[in-house]
Design a protein around this motif. Sequence first.
Motif, short mmCIF file in Angstrom:
data_model
loop_
_atom_site.label_atom_id
_atom_site.label_comp_id
_atom_site.label_asym_id
_atom_site.label_seq_id
_atom_site.Cartn_x
_atom_site.Cartn_y
_atom_site.Cartn_z
N MET A 176 -108.04 36.70 140.47
CA MET A 176 -109.42 36.81 140.42
C MET A 176 -109.88 35.58 141.25
SD MET A 176 -109.80 35.89 136.30
CE MET A 176 -108.66 34.52 135.35
N PHE B 177 -102.69 47.56 135.75
CA PHE B 177 -102.40 48.78 135.63
C PHE B 177 -101.98 49.31 137.07
CE2 PHE B 177 -105.49 48.20 132.12
CZ PHE B 177 -104.38 48.09 131.13
N ILE C 177 -103.52 52.91 143.39
CA ILE C 177 -104.49 52.15 143.19
C ILE C 177 -103.99 51.34 142.00
CG2 ILE C 177 -106.77 52.06 142.21
CD1 ILE C 177 -107.66 54.23 143.71
N ALA C 178 -104.52 50.04 141.94
CA ALA C 178 -103.98 49.16 140.78
C ALA C 178 -105.13 48.49 140.27
CB ALA C 178 -103.04 48.09 141.17
N THR C 179 -105.25 48.54 138.96
CA THR C 179 -106.60 47.94 138.31
C THR C 179 -106.37 46.73 137.82
OG1 THR C 179 -106.70 50.01 137.63
CG2 THR C 179 -108.86 49.22 137.99
N PRO C 180 -107.04 45.60 137.59
CA PRO C 180 -106.86 44.54 136.73
C PRO C 180 -106.83 44.94 135.18
CG PRO C 180 -108.42 43.72 138.20
CD PRO C 180 -108.20 45.25 138.39
N ASP C 181 -106.17 44.43 134.10
CA ASP C 181 -106.36 44.40 132.80
C ASP C 181 -107.19 43.20 132.30
OD1 ASP C 181 -105.93 44.36 130.17
OD2 ASP C 181 -103.82 44.77 130.39
N PRO C 182 -108.23 43.55 131.73
CA PRO C 182 -109.20 42.66 131.22
C PRO C 182 -108.39 41.55 130.11
CG PRO C 182 -110.26 44.64 131.13
CD PRO C 182 -108.88 44.81 131.63
N ARG C 183 -107.58 42.00 129.38
CA ARG C 183 -106.84 41.04 128.50
C ARG C 183 -106.09 40.13 129.28
NH1 ARG C 183 -106.82 46.16 128.55
NH2 ARG C 183 -107.92 47.51 126.95
N LYS C 184 -105.41 40.60 130.53
CA LYS C 184 -104.84 39.70 131.08
C LYS C 184 -105.78 38.59 131.84
CE LYS C 184 -100.83 41.60 129.93
NZ LYS C 184 -100.19 42.64 131.01
N LEU C 185 -106.67 39.06 132.41
CA LEU C 185 -107.68 38.14 132.77
C LEU C 185 -107.91 37.12 131.93
CD1 LEU C 185 -110.13 40.75 134.55
CD2 LEU C 185 -108.27 39.47 135.82
N ARG D 90 -114.92 38.11 141.10
CA ARG D 90 -114.31 39.42 141.45
C ARG D 90 -112.85 39.44 141.03
NH1 ARG D 90 -113.23 39.52 146.61
NH2 ARG D 90 -114.23 37.22 146.94
N THR D 91 -112.26 40.32 140.82
CA THR D 91 -110.88 40.35 140.36
C THR D 91 -110.30 41.39 141.25
OG1 THR D 91 -111.24 41.92 138.75
CG2 THR D 91 -111.52 39.82 137.90
N TRP D 92 -109.14 41.57 141.55
CA TRP D 92 -108.21 42.71 141.99
C TRP D 92 -106.75 42.66 141.93
CZ3 TRP D 92 -109.98 38.44 144.77
CH2 TRP D 92 -108.97 37.84 145.44
#
Lengths: 375, 469
Positions: A233, A272, A279-287, A308-310
């Motif tokens: 992030m 994920f 493609i990989a997407t951030p997991d909001p819980r981990k954020l 931003r996050t990635w």
Amino acid sequence: MRTGASSNSARYDVIVIGAGIQGLSSALQLALRGRRVLVIEKDGPGRHASGVNAGGVRSLWRHPAEIPLARASLEIWRNIEKLLGTDCRYHSNGSLRIAESDHDMARLDERVAELAGLGYEHEEILGQNALRALVPDVAAHCRGGLYSRDEGSASPFHATWGFFERAQSEGVTFLIGNPVSRIERVGAVWRVHAGANRVEADVLINCAGAWGGELARMIGDDVPLEMEAPTMMVTQRVPRFLGPVCGVVSRKLSFKQTGDGTVLIGGGHRGFVDRDAEIATPDPRKLALSARTVSDVFPMMRDVPIARTWCGIEGMTPDHLPVIGPSVAAQDAFHAFGFSAHGFALGPIVGCIIADLVTKGDAELPVAPFAADRF
Amino acid sequence: MKADVMVIGAGPAGLSAATEAARHGLKVMLLDEQASPGGQIYRALARNTPPPAGAPDILGEDYWRGRPLLDAIDQAAVEYVPGATVWTAETDPLTVGYLKDERSFLRAARSLIIATGAYERPVPVPGWTLPGVMSAGAAQILMKAGGAALNGRIVLAGSGPLLQLVTCQLLKSGAEIAGLLETTTTKDYLAAARHLPRALRARDLLRKGLEMRRTIKASGIRVHKGVTNLQCHGKETVDGISFESRGKPDRIEADLVLLHEGVVPHVQMSRLLDLSHEWFEPQRYWRPVVDEWGETSAKGVFIAGDGAGIDGARAAEASGRLAALQAAAQLGALPNAERDEQAGAAFAQKAKEQRIRPLLDHLYRPPAHIVCPEDPSTIVCRCEEVCVRDIHACMETGCDGPNQLKAYSRCGMGPCQGRMCGLTVSELMAKQRGVTPDEVGYYRIRTPIKPIPLSALAAMEADEEVVAS
Ligand SMILES: Cc1cc2nc3c(=O)[nH]c(=O)nc-3n(C[C@H](O)[C@@H](O)[C@H](O)COP(=O)(O)OP(=O)(O)OC[C@H]3O[C@@H](n4cnc5c(N)ncnc54)[C@H](O)[C@@H]3O)c2cc1C
Ligand SMILES: Cc1cc2nc3c(=O)[nH]c(=O)nc-3n(C[C@H](O)[C@H](O)[C@H](O)COP(=O)(O)OP(=O)(O)OC[C@H]3O[C@@H](n4cnc5c(N)ncnc54)[C@H](O)[C@@H]3O)c2cc1C
């Protein structure tokens, strides 16, 4: 995407698969040693882990087997402008591991003792006051830290692109946008099928990152590799408050302020991965977990907005050490993949190691711990 | 607890969707970042009252027409959460993350209706970042938010129904309008003409448009047509705007410049969810691909209202109802036959509203000189101050897509998440490469679609259904 020259069935000395930092660095070093090199990349140079990582150039807290490589790589990073003609925004602000408890401090003591036994002295323990002097904004409960002053960070994008451009100017050919789908051994020659192209070379290098396991299988090597997606992030800009790249001993966190004032937050929480779409997407819980760690350790960050996050896709081996060295099953083939979320810093030296292995049959640095047949 | 239907956006589309879904006994949650319901058109309606007889009705009858929608949501069994900014969403399972009172929440849903509407197309002309230059919609927000008088000499520039509307509203409010600079050309009129017969079948909409034109004409304000080469001037704040009208250079002194070139769908959420999009050439924007009910390429995810393509408030209302009916049917709360029966009126209303669109879409086509600015010093990305020249320079060194451009130049990496530069960047790159914007593509949109304070993220509360991962 600019592709250098494309070719339909040309013959090279070496084919490198993957234009991440390992592949680009290897291609450059081989070209500098006079080899005719082709790099094949399915997406774009630095499109995956190498272009989107946290940019930490760290030897601190690494597995002892990686320390000689990390220290040698650091020497190249410090003079990266000489090699690439760009400074890759490398800054030597040190790296730091923060201890939050007595238990953490005890681990630091153990670590320093272990390194002393191996003859290393670059990691030094900081007490609470020294820690506060170095990072005044650290939370009051933090007890101390482990510090390595002669390392730092670089811009992953600028570094990867720097290797790409330099490799091009040294005559490396690029075949971009073409996934390698099949590899054949024809006599003593490697024939590689990539998209509509068929290319040949004497030597093959697998620098396919998270896909390194798949490529290894194509030449008969079975190396266990998991695909994972470390998450990053970044905050909006804040006034400068932090020098070193910071980690925390008992929690997942990497934390640093970039030259433009934004703060990069990473540290290994996984997002994920969609394997097919790549493609990989951030997991909001981990954020949220990361955000908690940051607000505990740097309370002044609490009001700062995340902009931003990635995620990046990375190959993880069972022991979290990379695979570097000759193929087990095949002649004239070498691997450098599976850097397990800390391979950016090693990129410059890995190129030299691969070039030595190809041209001299041996490396100057100890690479036995990274053998492909260790699993 | 898991919602059956989660609606994002409390404009006409979201309000009617939530009300309709609740009517079928579904558990409905409605999130909107504004403090009160109404969306763009009915913004702050709950807090405003019509003027007494005889006083000028600045906002106009269309504004007060939103009242029944607000009354309906008041009475419906809907969990409406104002002040809730949605910052993330996931499909599979459907999850929505929002920010409210400095905390973040992660909620599960069985259906998702995205009704986040439209926003004004950025108008990147030299000087557009000067204080005193804003969008026409922003000026209207000030009027709706409590009648803050807009003082000084005002110049409006651009095209589109909203520009006409705001001009009329300003006229009624007694503001001093120093000029209206229309970028619409004779060619646009000719191109639009062939859509007139269809528009004639939406007579009252057409009548309203003509009325606005008459009001503007009758007011005697200075109007220029076919305007090009717009440039805002000033040191600390704007003091004037220069332009060419029919080839002749001109300039008007101004204290406030209002720019507008139409509205475009908000695609942050649909991009975040990686839904299919299509390029809509007449108005040069992307819109999510939806079926007749508004369902997207992801099952159970709907887009209602202007977020799926600009059709206006009345069509938005109808499309909200349609999405809710289909969601109810999919969730087993409504047999298909009844769904179809109840949908008839909404389909008819939507079709009627859409009749005027081809005319408007062609008449108010955003001009090439605006969507693809030529002056090298024009700022494209306001957050990171990246200008046309910088983008061209990056392309020369091998950068050929919007996502790469981020790494090259930080373009699109600021707090607005690329909303203000995304379209312009795709247009500029397309022109340079000689391809269509669709081939170039758009920024990849990632969480968070709105910046979220670290502490709010840290204080996350998640539904049971969404914690495991
Ligand atoms: C500035 C502006 C002013 C306009 N004024 C008029 C007008 O006066 N008359 C007219 O006929 N048309 C107007 N329009 C056109 C407008 O698009 C209408 O057609 C109508 O409001 C569309 O309805 P909707 O329900 O689709 O979306 P909207 O009415 O736009 O409602 C969308 C709602 O979603 C909310 N939202 C968006 N993103 C998020 C998020 N991430 N989290 C939480 N909530 C979110 C917004 O706060 C908003 O309330 C205007 C458009 C704009 C952009
Ligand atoms: C979010 C994140 C943060 C990180 N932070 C740090 C850090 O701070 N410090 C650090 O040292 N390391 C860090 N790392 C790790 C570092 O980024 C990686 O270890 C390193 O970049 C790996 O380089 P690579 O060349 O092996 O892989 P990659 O960069 O993934 O390159 C491999 C390339 O091979 C290509 N390829 C694969 N299969 C094929 C095929 N069949 N045909 C053609 N091409 C193919 C891929 O498209 C890809 O471009 C981080 C990683 C991530 C994801």
